[in-house]
Design a protein around this motif. Structure first.
Motif, PDB file in Angstrom:
ATOM      1  N   THR A 125       1.131  10.408  -5.314  1.00  0.00           N
ATOM      2  CA  THR A 125       1.792   9.244  -4.708  1.00  0.00           C
ATOM      3  C   THR A 125       2.470   9.585  -3.388  1.00  0.00           C
ATOM      4  N   TRP A 126       2.489  10.861  -3.023  1.00  0.00           N
ATOM      5  CA  TRP A 126       3.088  11.262  -1.756  1.00  0.00           C
ATOM      6  C   TRP A 126       2.053  11.119  -0.641  1.00  0.00           C
ATOM      7  N   GLY A 127       2.499  11.164   0.589  1.00  0.00           N
ATOM      8  CA  GLY A 127       1.570  11.171   1.717  1.00  0.00           C
ATOM      9  C   GLY A 127       1.307   9.785   2.274  1.00  0.00           C
ATOM     10  N   TYR A 128       0.262   9.680   3.107  1.00  0.00           N
ATOM     11  CA  TYR A 128      -0.002   8.485   3.902  1.00  0.00           C
ATOM     12  C   TYR A 128      -1.155   7.657   3.332  1.00  0.00           C
ATOM     13  N   GLN A 129      -1.125   6.384   3.672  1.00  0.00           N
ATOM     14  CA  GLN A 129      -2.264   5.511   3.398  1.00  0.00           C
ATOM     15  C   GLN A 129      -3.355   5.785   4.436  1.00  0.00           C
ATOM     16  N   LEU A 130      -4.606   5.826   3.991  1.00  0.00           N
ATOM     17  CA  LEU A 130      -5.736   6.059   4.893  1.00  0.00           C
ATOM     18  C   LEU A 130      -6.604   4.818   4.977  1.00  0.00           C
TER      19      LEU A 130
END
Length: 774
Positions: A125-130
């Motif tokens: 759930t961490w990080g960026y939407q691509l």
């Protein structure tokens, strides 16, 4: 160290926190003094004690040790709440506009994805939407609640000045004064710098301590600029060089990620270590990983490393778990290690929990000490009464001492705080039977190789085929080693083919046998060998650049390009593309550093950018990240993409005031704790005080053990305590006192001082004691 000692003179504000530069780095500190005298720069000292840096600072604030993230998180909250950030810089140079995943959350001190049994996070759930194109989705307005900027504001909104005071014991007015002083540094014509050391690293949240300050510097627009940066003040002489060459298991030379058990094929390993760009038109410099790794393998294995055998990748160990120093001693303590080579290292005096270390060393079959002087580790088996009360007759470990050389007795390069490799001559010959470390290692290797050649073994290939083509195999010279580290062409290095004329002859950039001029010439096809890509260029065809002592400074900014060699590429400030705006123009005339002249990037330094990348291309300043920008939201961290305050494991207050009703979030929930160690932590009821350790100038690290002059000026150990604690305990100045943790004790003299005060924290008084670590 992102900048350099000499660059500190360009700062308008210097904050020393997590260190005591005036005490531990007295020579380098002159650049702080120069900034104060010539630029009228201000100096802030934040430390549990009023120390020698505090004594010359313009402003001092106390802080309870182990609460730096709460303090710095409060600064972030203040900067965002009072709009004291460099908006244009932040938007262009950070991930503030990037959209995070909707499932990311923080619940009562625990981030989403936590596995309590494993003490680890699933980072899904961490990080960026691509987007469909594989690039990160962004919101240029920074208004979307999922954009990093809004998430950052939300995360640190809890870190109010009142909360900072309650956790850190820092008076609110002092904290706000520092916030205001830092806030002024968001102006384009101002820069501030931070100097830190072991006071930040030696914690269970050490990496996040440093990252929180880096985030502040990004918000202020101070990274990659003269007088800015985050400056790690490295230890004496060559601790930076040791790190760069990576004498430990997690990485190879030049911070190349080492393979693990999961990297069972060469292709899988390269895929993991070679990122794809996450935004259009980014340099993504780690895309060159195959060039660096294959050249390193050619340096190791020479002709044996070929494209057909994946450059001997199968010969490289694939580690099943951690092999850092704590893990090594854990394995030793479990009886899973036969022998240990301790080279220029005194773990019994520097690694936590002496009793456990001593027990672990006692389980070895043999211990090899390579050091010029006697060390506690080499004599762990010897009873010294209360100082080392062991039963020698019960210890079967065989100890070998191999005397090596002191710094004045050897030739070679050192790398210091500013990432500058400097060559030094041998001043005197070694005493007695002492040999240089390189000779000791060569003798060991040649003997091992002869044994493998004679007797065979389960897997002798990696030893038998190691390249060892030195003029004197038993005593490789420092010049040969540095040339090997720099790298050379094994075949002609050719210019890339012309896409418009693929059949045309390609120019020869480096002839076979020549030293490469820099890492841009390294290739992944086996035509180059390089012992450490970061140092490539230090010994080119122009000669030994680390031996240079030129003091030319044409810009007056302290950029001494002809003095030694600074990695990478002789660059003195990292990320220096960020010293110009998105159009390539300096942020302010008085802070002019690197800029676009219409054809190329130029300026005071070697540009940290593709030199021909025009600003309209949109290539980011942080070329080592596939995003092209610096990360405020960083999924590479084990304990959360945003730094969060957690109490030390031996917290004197027993609760995390940020999450008072969640016992799982008192201390770092993702910190690795070995079985049995948790039980060795003290509890606040029995151990109610906090302790801080530090260096003294007169000790010069630990020279009082062997240097009479140092021992004369600082002849005995002591513990500093406040007047309030002395009164409570009935202790007078000079009394002998016993200082205990749950793992041992020392008996020493009390120095009762006004330099230490108790901290009012969470409705109670927390006393601090200060112990010079030697």
């Amino acid at each position: 160290m992102t900048n350099s000692w000499t660059d500190i003179k360009n700062a308008d504000l210097i904050i020393v926190m997590g260190g005591n530069a005036a005490e531990a780095h007295p020579v380098g500190f002159k650049w702080v003094v120069e900034a104060m005298q010539k630029r009228k720069a201000k100096l802030i000292s934040v430390d549990p004690r009023f120390n020698r840096t505090s004594a010359v600072a313009d402003f001092y604030a106390p802080i309870r040790n182990g609460t730096d993230i709460a303090f710095l998180g409060g600064v972030i909250n203040w900067l965002l709440s009072n709009d004291k950030i460099h908006h244009e810089y932040v938007k262009f140079n950070t991930d503030a506009t990037f959209l995070t995943k909707p499932g990311f959350a923080l619940d009562n001190g625990i981030f989403s994805g936590y596995d309590e049994a494993k003490r680890k996070y699933d980072k899904a759930t961490w990080g960026y939407q691509l987007g469909e194109d594989g690039y990160v989705l962004v919101d240029e307005t920074m208004q979307d609640p999922l954009c990093v900027y809004q998430q950052l504001k939300k995360h640190y909104s809890r870190y109010t000045p009142e909360m900072v005071e309650n956790i850190c014991g820092t008076p609110k007015d002092k904290f706000l004064k520092i916030c205001e002083m830092l806030g002024e540094m968001s102006a384009p014509d101002k820069t501030s710098t931070i100097c830190y050391a072991l006071g930040w690293t030696q914690h269970t949240v050490g990496s996040q301590n440093i990252r929180t300050m880096a985030m502040i510097q990004l918000l202020l627009g101070n990274m990659g600029r003269p007088g800015g940066g985050v400056n790690a003040l490295r230890g004496h002489s060559n601790v930076q060089g040791v790190t760069d060459m990576n004498a430990y298991a997690e990485v190879f030379s030049g911070y190349l990620s080492a393979p693990t058990d999961n990297d069972d094929t060469f292709e899988k390993y390269l895929k993991r270590c070679t990122p794809k760009p996450m935004r259009p038109n980014q340099f993504n410099y780690w895309s060159n990983f195959p060039r660096f790794f294959n050249s390193l393998m050619k340096s190791y294995y020479g002709k044996a490393a070929t494209p057909e055998n994946n450059f001997c990748y199968d010969w490289v160990p694939k580690l099943a778990g951690g092999f850092d120093v704590l893990h090594m001693f854990e394995l030793m303590h479990q009886g899973k290690m036969n022998g240990f080579l301790s080279q220029g290292f005194n773990p019994l005096a520097t690694v936590p929990n002496k009793n456990k270390l001593s027990a672990a060393l006692s389980k070895l079959k043999y211990l090899v000490i390579i050091d010029p002087l006697e060390t506690e580790t080499g004599e762990f088996w010897k009873n010294y009464g209360p100082l080392n009360d062991v039963k020698s007759e019960g210890i079967a470990t065989e100890v070998f001492r191999l005397p090596s050389t002191c710094f004045a007795e050897e030739e070679g390069s050192l790398t210091n705080s500013s990432r500058i490799a400097i060559w030094k001559e041998r001043a005197v010959d070694p005493l007695g039977e002492a040999k240089a470390d390189s000779e000791i290692m060569a003798l060991l290797f040649m003997k091992l190789r002869a044994m493998y050649a004679k007797d065979g073994g389960a897997f002798p290939d990696a030893i038998l085929n190691l390249t060892w083509d030195y003029a004197q195999p038993l005593e490789p010279s420092a010049t040969e080693l540095l040339r090997e580290i720099n790298g050379k062409a094994l075949a002609d290095v050719l210019a890339p083919a012309d896409p418009n004329n693929p059949g045309a002859a390609r120019a020869v950039l480096v002839k076979a046998g020549q030293q490469v001029p820099g890492f841009a010439m390294l290739r992944d096809d086996g035509s180059t060998a390089c012992g450490n890509w970061l140092y490539s260029g230090c010994w080119s065809e122009a000669g030994n650049l680390t031996a240079r002592r030129g003091l030319e400074d044409p810009t007056g900014l302290g950029v001494y390009q002809q003095f030694g060699f600074a990695w990478p590429a002789n660059r003195r400030i990292l990320y220096n593309r960020a010293s110009a705006d998105k159009d390539g123009k300096p942020w302010a005339p008085n802070k002019k550093y690197e800029y676009w002249n219409g054809k190329t990037w130029t300026g005071a330094d070697v540009p940290d950018m593709l030199p021909t990348a025009a600003p309209e291309l949109g290539m980011g300043s942080f070329i080592m990240n596939p995003e092209g920008v610096a990360r405020l939201h960083a999924i590479g961290m084990a304990d959360g993409p945003f730094p969060e305050h957690y109490e030390p494991f031996e917290t004197p207050i027993g609760v995390n005031p940020l999450h008072p009703d969640n016992p799982k979030a008192i201390s770092n929930p993702a910190a690795r704790v070995f079985k049995g160690d948790m039980e060795a932590f003290g509890k606040k009821d029995e151990f109610p005080y906090a302790a801080t350790t530090y260096r003294l100038t007169e000790h010069f690290h630990t020279w009082t053990k062997h240097a009479r002059l140092n021992a004369i000026v600082q002849p005995e150990s002591f513990v500093e305590i406040s007047e309030e604690l002395a009164k409570e305990k009935g202790i007078a100045h000079g009394d002998k006192v016993k200082v205990s943790s749950n793992r041992g004790h020392i008996v020493t003299k009390a120095v009762v001082t006004k330099r230490i005060k108790p901290f009012p924290v969470n409705g109670q008084k927390v006393h601090l004691v200060g112990i010079p670590f030697h």
